[in-house]
Design a protein around this motif. Sequence first.
Motif, short mmCIF file in Angstrom:
data_model
loop_
_atom_site.label_atom_id
_atom_site.label_comp_id
_atom_site.label_asym_id
_atom_site.label_seq_id
_atom_site.Cartn_x
_atom_site.Cartn_y
_atom_site.Cartn_z
N CYS A 201 0.94 -1.22 0.00
CA CYS A 201 0.01 0.00 -0.12
C CYS A 201 0.79 1.31 -0.04
CB CYS A 201 -0.99 0.00 1.15
SG CYS A 201 -2.35 -1.13 0.96
N LEU A 202 1.97 1.18 0.66
CA LEU A 202 2.95 2.40 0.74
C LEU A 202 3.48 2.37 -0.80
CD1 LEU A 202 4.41 4.66 2.14
CD2 LEU A 202 6.05 3.00 2.88
N ALA A 203 3.86 1.35 -1.35
CA ALA A 203 4.40 1.41 -2.67
C ALA A 203 3.17 2.23 -3.54
CB ALA A 203 4.83 0.09 -3.04
N ARG A 204 2.13 1.58 -3.57
CA ARG A 204 0.88 2.23 -4.10
C ARG A 204 0.97 3.64 -4.12
NH1 ARG A 204 -4.95 0.06 -3.14
NH2 ARG A 204 -4.43 0.98 -1.09
N ALA A 205 0.80 4.11 -2.96
CA ALA A 205 0.92 5.50 -2.53
C ALA A 205 2.02 6.38 -3.20
CB ALA A 205 0.85 5.84 -1.00
N LEU A 206 3.02 5.84 -3.36
CA LEU A 206 4.21 6.55 -3.86
C LEU A 206 4.21 6.21 -5.51
CD1 LEU A 206 6.93 5.46 -0.93
CD2 LEU A 206 5.96 7.66 -1.31
N ALA A 207 3.54 5.47 -6.17
CA ALA A 207 3.66 5.09 -7.34
C ALA A 207 3.50 6.32 -8.31
CB ALA A 207 2.52 4.10 -7.96
N GLY A 208 2.57 7.29 -8.01
CA GLY A 208 2.39 8.56 -8.94
C GLY A 208 3.23 9.52 -8.56
N THR A 209 4.00 9.47 -7.58
CA THR A 209 5.13 10.46 -6.93
C THR A 209 4.18 11.54 -6.56
OG1 THR A 209 6.64 9.96 -8.76
CG2 THR A 209 7.01 11.64 -7.69
N PRO A 210 3.43 11.30 -5.47
CA PRO A 210 2.42 12.39 -5.06
C PRO A 210 3.28 13.69 -4.48
CG PRO A 210 2.79 10.59 -3.54
CD PRO A 210 3.35 10.09 -4.69
N ARG A 211 2.61 14.82 -4.62
CA ARG A 211 3.05 16.00 -4.18
C ARG A 211 2.75 15.99 -2.54
NH1 ARG A 211 6.64 19.21 -5.66
NH2 ARG A 211 5.60 21.13 -5.51
N VAL A 212 1.79 15.23 -2.05
CA VAL A 212 1.43 15.16 -0.63
C VAL A 212 1.01 13.62 -0.31
CG1 VAL A 212 -0.55 15.78 0.95
CG2 VAL A 212 0.11 17.24 -0.68
N LEU A 213 1.90 13.27 0.67
CA LEU A 213 1.55 11.86 1.13
C LEU A 213 1.15 11.86 2.48
CD1 LEU A 213 2.29 8.96 0.78
CD2 LEU A 213 4.65 9.27 1.96
N LEU A 214 0.13 11.24 2.72
CA LEU A 214 -0.71 11.07 3.86
C LEU A 214 -0.68 9.65 4.23
CD1 LEU A 214 -4.06 12.95 2.82
CD2 LEU A 214 -1.97 13.77 4.04
N CYS A 215 -0.33 9.56 5.84
CA CYS A 215 -0.04 8.21 6.26
C CYS A 215 -0.70 7.89 7.65
CB CYS A 215 1.55 7.89 6.55
SG CYS A 215 2.66 7.83 4.95
N ASP A 216 -1.79 7.08 7.59
CA ASP A 216 -2.66 6.73 9.01
C ASP A 216 -1.89 5.44 9.69
OD1 ASP A 216 -4.18 6.77 11.00
OD2 ASP A 216 -5.88 6.55 9.84
N GLU A 217 -0.88 5.67 10.73
CA GLU A 217 -0.54 4.60 11.52
C GLU A 217 0.27 3.81 10.20
OE1 GLU A 217 -0.40 4.69 14.57
OE2 GLU A 217 -1.80 5.51 15.55
N PRO A 218 1.12 4.10 9.66
CA PRO A 218 1.68 3.31 8.54
C PRO A 218 2.58 2.29 8.90
CG PRO A 218 2.73 5.46 8.68
CD PRO A 218 1.62 5.82 9.63
N THR A 219 3.12 2.41 10.22
CA THR A 219 3.92 1.41 10.76
C THR A 219 3.42 0.28 11.69
OG1 THR A 219 5.03 2.57 12.20
CG2 THR A 219 5.85 2.70 10.13
N ALA A 220 2.05 0.45 12.16
CA ALA A 220 1.41 -0.30 13.18
C ALA A 220 1.74 -1.54 12.92
CB ALA A 220 -0.02 0.07 13.22
N MET A 221 1.64 -2.37 11.80
CA MET A 221 1.77 -3.78 11.46
C MET A 221 3.25 -4.29 11.18
SD MET A 221 -1.86 -4.06 9.32
CE MET A 221 -3.36 -3.39 10.07
N LEU A 222 4.07 -3.62 11.50
CA LEU A 222 5.51 -3.79 10.92
C LEU A 222 6.36 -3.77 12.18
CD1 LEU A 222 5.84 -1.05 8.13
CD2 LEU A 222 5.01 -3.34 8.01
N ASP A 223 7.63 -4.77 12.22
CA ASP A 223 8.38 -4.85 13.10
C ASP A 223 9.28 -3.89 12.97
OD1 ASP A 223 10.16 -5.42 11.05
OD2 ASP A 223 10.05 -7.61 11.41
#
Length: 225
Positions: A155-177
Motif C-alpha cells: 500500500c505504501l508502494a501504491r501511494a508512492l507510485a504516482g510520485t505524489p506531492r502530498v503523502l498522507l499516512c495513517d499509522e503506516p507502521t502499526a503492523m511492522l516490526d
Amino acid sequence: MLSLRNVSAGYPGGSRPVLDGVTLDVPGGAAVGLLSPSGSGKTTLLRVAALLLAPSSGTVVVDGTEVRGTRFAVPAAVRRSIGYVVQSPRSSTNPRLTLRRIIAEPLSFAAELRTPRPEAHAERIAELADLVQLSPDLLDRLPHQVSDGQLQRACLARALAGTPRVLLCDEPTAMLDAPTTAAMMRVIARHVETGAAALIASHDRALLEATCPVRHVLADLQAAA
C-alpha cells in the motif's frame, strides 16, 4: 503544500463534530507528525486532507489551490497529487488483485486505463517493490496470501507510485516490526527530500520524534478537548 484552515468535520448521526476548527499546515519538503490518542480524530483529519470526506466548514488547500468537493468531483490532477496510506491495508485493497496489480493501480489510472496493467509499468513496479522491501515472489500473491505487514508495504508502494506531492499516512507502521518500521520511515523521508509534503498520523510519540526531521507534534486535536 497542504493547508487545513479552521476545518470542522463529522459523520451523520454524530452528536458533535469529530474535528472542530482544526488548522494545520504541511509545507513542501517537510514531514509533519500528527500525534494524538486513538479515537481523537486523526483518521477523520486525514480523510478530509485526502479529499475523501467533505468538511462541514473550513477550507482545504493543496499545492496553493483551494479544493472544493471530494473524490471524483475533484480534478484528476489534484487527486493524483495525493498519496494516502490507510491504517488497515485490507480495507483499502481489492482481495482479487495481486500485490503487483495493487501497486500498479495509480499508474494505470494515470494512463486512463480501466483496469491495472502491471505489464505496462513493470520497471516502475519493480523499483517500488524494492523500495519497500517486497521480494519479487510476493508480487504475484493475493492479499490473503501475505501478512498484514507485507500488504501495508504494498500500500505504501501504491501511494508512492504516482510520485505524489502530498503523502498522507495513517499509522503506516502499526503492523511492522522494528527493523521494517525504520526502513519504511526512511522511504517516507526520502520522498519528502524530493520536495513533497508528508503528514504522518500516529499515537507513537517516539516514532514521530525520531523520524520527522521537520515536525509539529500535536498532543491532541481540538476535537479531543
